[in-house]
Design a protein around this motif. Structure first.
Motif, short mmCIF file in Angstrom:
data_model
loop_
_atom_site.label_atom_id
_atom_site.label_comp_id
_atom_site.label_asym_id
_atom_site.label_seq_id
_atom_site.Cartn_x
_atom_site.Cartn_y
_atom_site.Cartn_z
N ARG A 14 46.28 27.32 -6.82
CA ARG A 14 45.53 27.87 -6.02
C ARG A 14 46.49 28.46 -5.06
NH1 ARG A 14 42.27 23.34 -7.81
NH2 ARG A 14 40.68 24.13 -8.93
N ASP A 15 47.88 28.37 -5.05
CA ASP A 15 48.75 28.99 -3.75
C ASP A 15 49.81 29.55 -4.81
OD1 ASP A 15 49.54 29.99 -1.51
OD2 ASP A 15 50.82 28.06 -1.16
N TRP A 73 41.05 28.70 1.16
CA TRP A 73 41.17 28.85 -0.45
C TRP A 73 41.53 30.18 -0.68
CZ3 TRP A 73 38.97 32.16 -3.81
CH2 TRP A 73 39.08 31.94 -5.19
N ARG A 76 45.23 31.59 0.44
CA ARG A 76 46.17 31.29 -0.63
C ARG A 76 46.00 31.92 -1.91
NH1 ARG A 76 46.15 25.75 1.92
NH2 ARG A 76 44.11 25.28 0.93
N MET A 77 44.96 32.18 -2.17
CA MET A 77 44.53 32.74 -3.61
C MET A 77 44.89 34.32 -3.70
SD MET A 77 43.39 30.54 -5.96
CE MET A 77 42.65 31.60 -7.14
N CYS A 140 44.99 30.04 -12.22
CA CYS A 140 43.86 29.58 -11.91
C CYS A 140 42.63 30.21 -12.38
CB CYS A 140 43.40 29.27 -10.33
SG CYS A 140 42.12 28.54 -9.68
N ASP A 177 50.10 24.55 -2.36
CA ASP A 177 48.95 24.34 -3.31
C ASP A 177 48.30 22.92 -3.24
OD1 ASP A 177 47.47 24.89 -5.67
OD2 ASP A 177 48.92 23.94 -6.85
N SER A 180 42.18 20.20 -5.99
CA SER A 180 40.59 20.57 -5.82
C SER A 180 40.20 19.20 -5.47
CB SER A 180 40.21 21.20 -6.95
OG SER A 180 38.79 20.85 -6.70
#
Ligand SMILES: Cc1cc2nc3c(=O)[nH]c(=O)nc-3n(C[C@H](O)[C@H](O)[C@H](O)COP(=O)(O)O)c2cc1C
Length: 199
Positions: A14-15, A73, A76-77, A140, A177, A180
């Motif tokens: 997620r990064d 979130w 980074r995404m 992701c 990153d 979760s």
């Protein structure tokens, strides 16, 4: 990479490193592998919207994430250099299964035990996730909120009979990153989920 290692290493990233684009040959391999996914009746009622330019990616985030300051979130995404949106077409499956070898000419949705159109697009998405790992990248799968789908369709000219099943972000992992919090649940053990012979 050994297949078992690809499976073991796969996790949602997620990064991303914004300065390292996805090499074009890797992008094409991801897409070619997606098309190797199984599909009911070999319907292949899927489509893949590939977003790579900063303008296209920003448009995706602006229509799917909404207004307001981006949370951690999203910040980074947003750095992901490649987004692939797998879409499913229910209509394509209803048409395919109305052909003589299947014979469901009434196109009755009640015949379908589960929405195979979404199942198949999900299988294609998994192949992209695994291919990213095999190529040394991260990816992701994340959802597109249902209430954002009309704006998404309008922004990218997606026909009404195609629905995004989610989105796959791809790129080289970044430093920030985060795993979760859902993972704290722990992976359910084989003995808990596998029923051998009887439930
Ligand atoms: C159908 C589906 C929807 C998901 N939606 C999101 C999402 O919206 N945002 C996100 O960060 N992760 C999303 N995930 C990722 C899951 O959180 C993740 O797969 C799970 O926590 C297990 O972690 P791992 O894939 O890294 O092993 C989704 C995964 C699936 C299969």
């Amino acid at each position: 990479m050994e297949f078992a290692e690809v499976v073991r290493r796969r996790r949602m990233v997620r990064d991303y490193d914004p300065d390292r684009p996805v090499p074009p040959e890797v992008r094409e391999r991801l897409l070619e592998h997606a098309l190797r996914a199984p599909s009911a009746g070999f319907s292949q009622g899927w489509a893949f919207l590939v977003l790579e330019t900063p303008a296209d990616r920003e448009l995706f985030w602006s229509v799917t994430a909404g207004e307001g300051a981006p949370d951690a979130w999203l910040s980074r995404m947003r750095r992901a250099p490649l987004l692939v949106v797998p879409l499913s077409s229910k209509a394509a499956y209803l048409e395919r299964y109305a052909e003589p070898d299947k014979g469901w000419t009434d196109r009755d949705e009640a015949r379908w035990p589960v929405p195979y159109w979404d199942v198949d697009a999900g299988m294609a998405a998994l192949l992209m996730l695994l291919t990213a790992v095999d190529e040394g990248l991260g990816a992701c799968f994340f959802g597109v909120p249902g209430d954002r789908v009309p704006a998404f369709r309008a922004a990218f000219g997606v026909p009404a009979d195609h629905r995004p099943v989610g989105c796959v972000s791809v790129g080289y992992p970044g430093d920030g990153d985060r795993r979760s919090p859902s993972l704290r649940r722990g992976r359910r053990p084989v003995a808990e989920v596998v029923h051998r012979g009887r439930w």
